[in-house]
Design an enzyme around this catalytic site. Structure first.
Site, PDB file in Angstrom:
ATOM      1  CE1 TYR A  29      -3.917 -17.740 -23.955  1.00  0.00           C
ATOM      2  CE2 TYR A  29      -4.312 -15.626 -22.922  1.00  0.00           C
ATOM      3  CZ  TYR A  29      -4.787 -16.785 -23.477  1.00  0.00           C
ATOM      4  OH  TYR A  29      -6.138 -17.009 -23.555  1.00  0.00           O
ATOM      5  CB  ALA A  68     -12.420 -22.261 -23.115  1.00  0.00           C
ATOM      6  CD  GLU A 107      -7.741  -8.462 -28.639  1.00  0.00           C
ATOM      7  OE1 GLU A 107      -7.386  -7.734 -29.565  1.00  0.00           O
ATOM      8  OE2 GLU A 107      -8.349  -9.533 -28.819  1.00  0.00           O
ATOM      9  CG  ASN A 128      -7.876 -15.085 -17.340  1.00  0.00           C
ATOM     10  OD1 ASN A 128      -7.288 -15.920 -16.644  1.00  0.00           O
ATOM     11  ND2 ASN A 128      -8.726 -15.414 -18.300  1.00  0.00           N
TER      12      ASN A 128
END
Length: 152
Positions: A117, A72, A105, A110
């Site tokens: 990623y 985050a 995951e 999102n």
């Protein structure tokens, strides 16, 4: 100047604030501390901008793989490449420890995280149905292999 350093107890309050501002079901401060400082499988980093915590990431080293548990970045610092730097720090540990790959995951809704990623070489390899307890939303399982599959 952005610096990636190991997560220390002095960073906990700031990391927890980022956790609260980033996730609909955040980890408790106690769970973050226990995982980061007591779990022998865990590896955690924080990103510092002018010596202030602006992001963090963690993973578990389980046998031959890394399972990314958290990543985050504080809202006002998103889009500056901090997530990329944190991902690279985890990947570097994976390579040093000769992990076969890293997995995580991510919510199907999102898109920003999925793009981060994918940009870092992760590919969707499966779906966990109803993975998120708060909404019953599915999770995409993403992997990045760190070694040539022919070696395995």
């Amino acid at each position: 100047m952005i610096e990636i350093v190991p997560f220390k107890r002095e960073h906990l309050d700031d990391v927890y604030d980022i956790e609260l501002g980033s996730f609909s079901v955040p980890w408790s401060k106690e769970d973050l501390a226990k995982d980061a400082f007591e779990n022998k499988l865990s590896v955690y980093f924080v990103a510092l901008y002018d010596k202030k915590v602006c992001g963090y990431a963690g993973m578990w080293h389980v046998v031959t793989e890394g399972h990314i548990t958290n990543i985050a970045v504080k809202k006002e610092f998103r889009g500056l490449g901090i997530g990329d730097r944190l991902m690279k720090a985890l990947e570097e540990v994976g390579r040093e420890r000769q992990m076969l790959g890293l997995t995580l995951e991510v919510r199907v809704s999102n898109g920003p995280a999925q793009r981060l990623y994918a940009k870092n070489g992760y590919k969707v390899e499966g779906v966990r149905k109803n993975y998120y307890a708060d909404t019953k939303e599915d999770a995409l399982i993403m992997w990045k292999y760190l070694i040539d599959e022919e070696v395995v």
